[in-house]
Design an enzyme around this catalytic site. Sequence first.
Site, mmCIF file in Angstrom:
data_model
loop_
_atom_site.group_PDB
_atom_site.id
_atom_site.type_symbol
_atom_site.label_atom_id
_atom_site.label_comp_id
_atom_site.label_asym_id
_atom_site.label_seq_id
_atom_site.Cartn_x
_atom_site.Cartn_y
_atom_site.Cartn_z
ATOM 1 N N HIS A 6 0.823 -1.120 0.021
ATOM 2 C CA HIS A 6 0.026 0.068 -0.069
ATOM 3 C C HIS A 6 1.020 1.225 -0.060
ATOM 4 O O HIS A 6 1.721 1.432 0.877
ATOM 5 C CB HIS A 6 -0.932 -0.218 1.252
ATOM 6 N N GLU A 33 0.268 -0.610 -4.741
ATOM 7 C CA GLU A 33 -0.904 0.290 -4.906
ATOM 8 C C GLU A 33 -0.448 1.603 -4.779
ATOM 9 O O GLU A 33 0.571 2.104 -4.103
ATOM 10 C CB GLU A 33 -1.925 0.211 -3.673
ATOM 11 N N ASP A 35 -1.743 6.066 -5.321
ATOM 12 C CA ASP A 35 -2.854 7.203 -5.540
ATOM 13 C C ASP A 35 -2.320 8.139 -6.653
ATOM 14 O O ASP A 35 -1.360 8.426 -6.640
ATOM 15 C CB ASP A 35 -3.251 7.891 -4.295
ATOM 16 N N HIS A 48 -1.128 11.005 -2.461
ATOM 17 C CA HIS A 48 -2.307 10.749 -1.892
ATOM 18 C C HIS A 48 -3.195 12.024 -1.587
ATOM 19 O O HIS A 48 -4.509 11.947 -1.839
ATOM 20 C CB HIS A 48 -2.204 9.968 -0.462
ATOM 21 N N GLU A 105 -5.392 4.054 -7.721
ATOM 22 C CA GLU A 105 -6.416 4.556 -7.275
ATOM 23 C C GLU A 105 -6.674 6.040 -7.611
ATOM 24 O O GLU A 105 -5.661 7.039 -7.462
ATOM 25 C CB GLU A 105 -6.321 4.706 -5.584
HETATM 26 O O1 G3P Z 1 -5.930 0.810 -1.130
HETATM 27 C C1 G3P Z 1 -7.116 1.475 -0.787
HETATM 28 C C2 G3P Z 1 -6.927 2.468 0.412
HETATM 29 O O2 G3P Z 1 -5.574 3.050 -0.226
HETATM 30 C C3 G3P Z 1 -7.849 3.710 0.380
HETATM 31 O O3 G3P Z 1 -7.676 4.649 1.423
HETATM 32 O O4 G3P Z 1 -7.120 6.662 2.087
HETATM 33 O O5 G3P Z 1 -5.245 5.089 1.803
HETATM 34 O O6 G3P Z 1 -6.157 5.849 -0.294
HETATM 35 P P1 G3P Z 1 -6.391 5.573 1.110
HETATM 36 CA CA CA Z 2 -5.284 4.518 -1.781
#
Ligand code: G3P
Ligand code: CA
Length: 238
Positions: A6, A33, A35, A48, A105
């Site tokens: 993450h 993962e 953003d 993020h 994301e």
């Molecule tokens: O992987 C999903 C998760 O990242 C969603 O929450 O705020 O960490 O982007 P956030």
């Molecule tokens: Ca995320």
Amino acid sequence: MEIIAHRGYSGRYPELTRVAFEKALELPVHGIECDVRLTRDGKLVVVHDAEIGRVSDGRGKVAQLTLAQLREFNFGTESSPQSVLTLDELLELFADHPEHHLYIETKHPVPHGRIVEEQVLMRLRYAGLYDDPRIHVISFSQPAIVRLRALAPHLDRIRLRRRVERRLNPVDLHLGRPTGLGLSLERARANPGLIGRHGLPTYLWTVNEPEDLRWARDHGVDLVATDEPGTALEVLGR
Ligand code: G3P
Ligand code: CA
């Protein structure tokens, strides 16, 4: 259960930076993962928050800064400075790791709206990854999932449930026929019946503690996002 790093290996390295992704991609995990947000001049960067203050020595909103302005700030540490990472740069790094998957994301609401998904798809095309089954797009936004279905129906699209949906979406309705559904650890613990709901794979975030990792595995979670992919590998094996 598959392990996803993450924001890269964010438990040990500055989140969403090149070093965090390089270190995650050295591990035999399923994927990484990230953003993404658009800069003022329309470049996709891997950040993020809407504001950069938490993760850099700069101030301001991503949507109001150009890429050149973002490049002036340090997104790493004093001893290991890191430049803001663009999605193009991450895709280039990712292309050298054919065993891994990438979960992108798209963040909303943002001033650029639908252009975020359009640009993600365009950058995937340029990188030769548009048809790659290792690419997954995820979002909290229902309209984003609807757009993804219309623009690139072949791509895996995972809808993340928002915290407020516990009250506002009690019937657990999802538009755009998502191919997977996301759940926070907190909500899954409170309502394990949501795991596997609608016959779709479940993506769980953010699971860092060994006990929670084992719980997720034992409750049928398919994909687990963790800031500690090294720990997850030790606990769960490959
Ligand atoms: O992987 C999903 C998760 O990242 C969603 O929450 O705020 O960490 O982007 P956030
Ligand atoms: Ca995320």
